[in-house]
Write an enzyme that holds these catalytic residues in place. Structure first.
Site, PDB file in Angstrom:
ATOM      1  N   ASP A  75     -12.827 -82.604 115.103  1.00 15.74           N
ATOM      2  CA  ASP A  75     -11.829 -82.769 115.514  1.00 15.74           C
ATOM      3  C   ASP A  75     -11.306 -84.323 114.608  1.00 15.74           C
ATOM      4  OD1 ASP A  75     -11.611 -79.803 115.777  1.00 15.74           O
ATOM      5  OD2 ASP A  75     -11.560 -80.114 117.752  1.00 15.74           O
ATOM      6  N   GLN A  76     -10.443 -84.740 115.014  1.00 13.83           N
ATOM      7  CA  GLN A  76      -9.774 -85.974 114.777  1.00 13.83           C
ATOM      8  C   GLN A  76     -10.169 -86.459 115.469  1.00 13.83           C
ATOM      9  OE1 GLN A  76      -5.636 -86.370 113.397  1.00 13.83           O
ATOM     10  NE2 GLN A  76      -5.587 -88.567 113.057  1.00 13.83           N
TER      11      GLN A  76
END
Length: 306
Positions: free
Chosen positions: A141-142
């Site tokens: 995930d970012q």
């Protein structure tokens, strides 16, 4: 799989005794798992050489002979190379493992995205003379930091994808979660699917995909627990969803009920990656230290004596 090294567009190996038991065409298809069509084209285009001479599929090699295969033709990166000081944790002719900072997208999701990890890897390839498509093997995930694995040619990508499907790539995470987790270790086996009420959120649902997370307590603080988590499956947001489901959302993870204050991003870090190298079989174990913001979080917490 035997060890191989790369020279330009060619992968080079020296045959072992076990590799001489069948014709080269069968060896490439059945033992080394190259696609049938690709093997056919390699031999058709005279791109399989034995001791410097092109050979046909029916030829059997001898132990010690040099086998060359043209499997690394130049190809576009797929994204525009970006200039950035990439944190490389491990690299060889086949693999690249890097340390992703939190806040960086792993790959572009919109046409205007120019500064993703894939762009940085393309820049690294351009600087180091690698002319291969950028292929990440798994995702983060970012707002998650830590180790990310890339393949440096198509065959490596196929073999690593197979290892991932067979759960032979062990991914270990560190997660700071809210509250004091009582059990020293545990297993969460709950299916995960989309949340129909939110565009990006996932949730535990009976009709979801199988998802299994193992966790172990590393440290307990006053109102926070540091967990080590490992995955049997790789569902989107898996650790975040499972921890929230058992009442211990990640610190900073507002999407799943986590509180901000101590940290303003989800307190999740991909700390270690371990697998057997697809070319040679040696164990690759790579670790990424906690980034500064998670070190600062840890220093701000007060550990509770056992």
């Amino acid at each position: 799989m035997l060890d191989m090294h790369k020279e330009g567009e060619w992968l080079i190996a020296h045959l072992r005794e076990a590799d001489t038991a069948m014709p080269l065409g069968n060896l490439l298809r059945e033992e080394w798992k190259l696609p049938r069509k690709q093997v056919h084209l390699l031999f058709q285009h005279k791109e399989v050489w034995l001791d410097g001479t092109p050979v046909a599929q029916h030829v059997r090699g001898e132990a010690g002979q040099e086998l060359r295969m043209r499997l690394c033709q130049q190809e576009p990166y797929g994204v525009e190379p970006a200039v950035f000081a990439l944190d490389v944790l491990y690299e060889d002719d086949h693999l690249l493992i890097v340390n992703k900072p939190a806040g960086v997208l792993l790959h572009p999701t919109e046409p205007e995205h120019r500064g993703t990890l894939d762009h940085w890897v393309a820049g690294h390839f351009a600087r180091t003379g690698v002319f291969s498509k950028v292929r990440h093997v798994h995702r983060l995930d970012q707002e998650t930091s830590g180790v990310v694995l890339y393949a440096k040619h198509a065959w490596a990508a196929a073999l690593l994808d197979e290892l991932l499907r067979e759960r032979q790539i062990k991914r270990t995470y560190q997660a700071f979660v809210q509250g004091r987790v009582k059990a020293d270790r545990g297993k969460i086996d709950e299916p995960i699917g989309r949340d129909r009420n939110h565009a990006t959120r996932r949730r535990v649902t009976p009709n979801g995909d199988k998802a299994v997370t193992h966790y172990q307590v590393m440290k307990r603080y006053q109102d926070v627990t540091l967990l080590q988590c490992s995955l049997e499956t790789g569902r989107t947001h898996q650790i975040r969803v499972h921890m929230s489901h058992i009442g211990h959302p990640l610190l900073g993870d507002t999407l799943y009920g986590g509180k901000v204050g101590l940290i303003n991003r989800q307190a999740l870090h991909a700390a270690q990656l371990q697998f057997r190298h697809p070319f040679g079989g040696q164990v690759v174990r790579v670790q990424a230290p906690l980034p500064v913001e998670l070190q600062a979080l840890q220093n701000a917490l007060k550990e509770v004596p056992k």
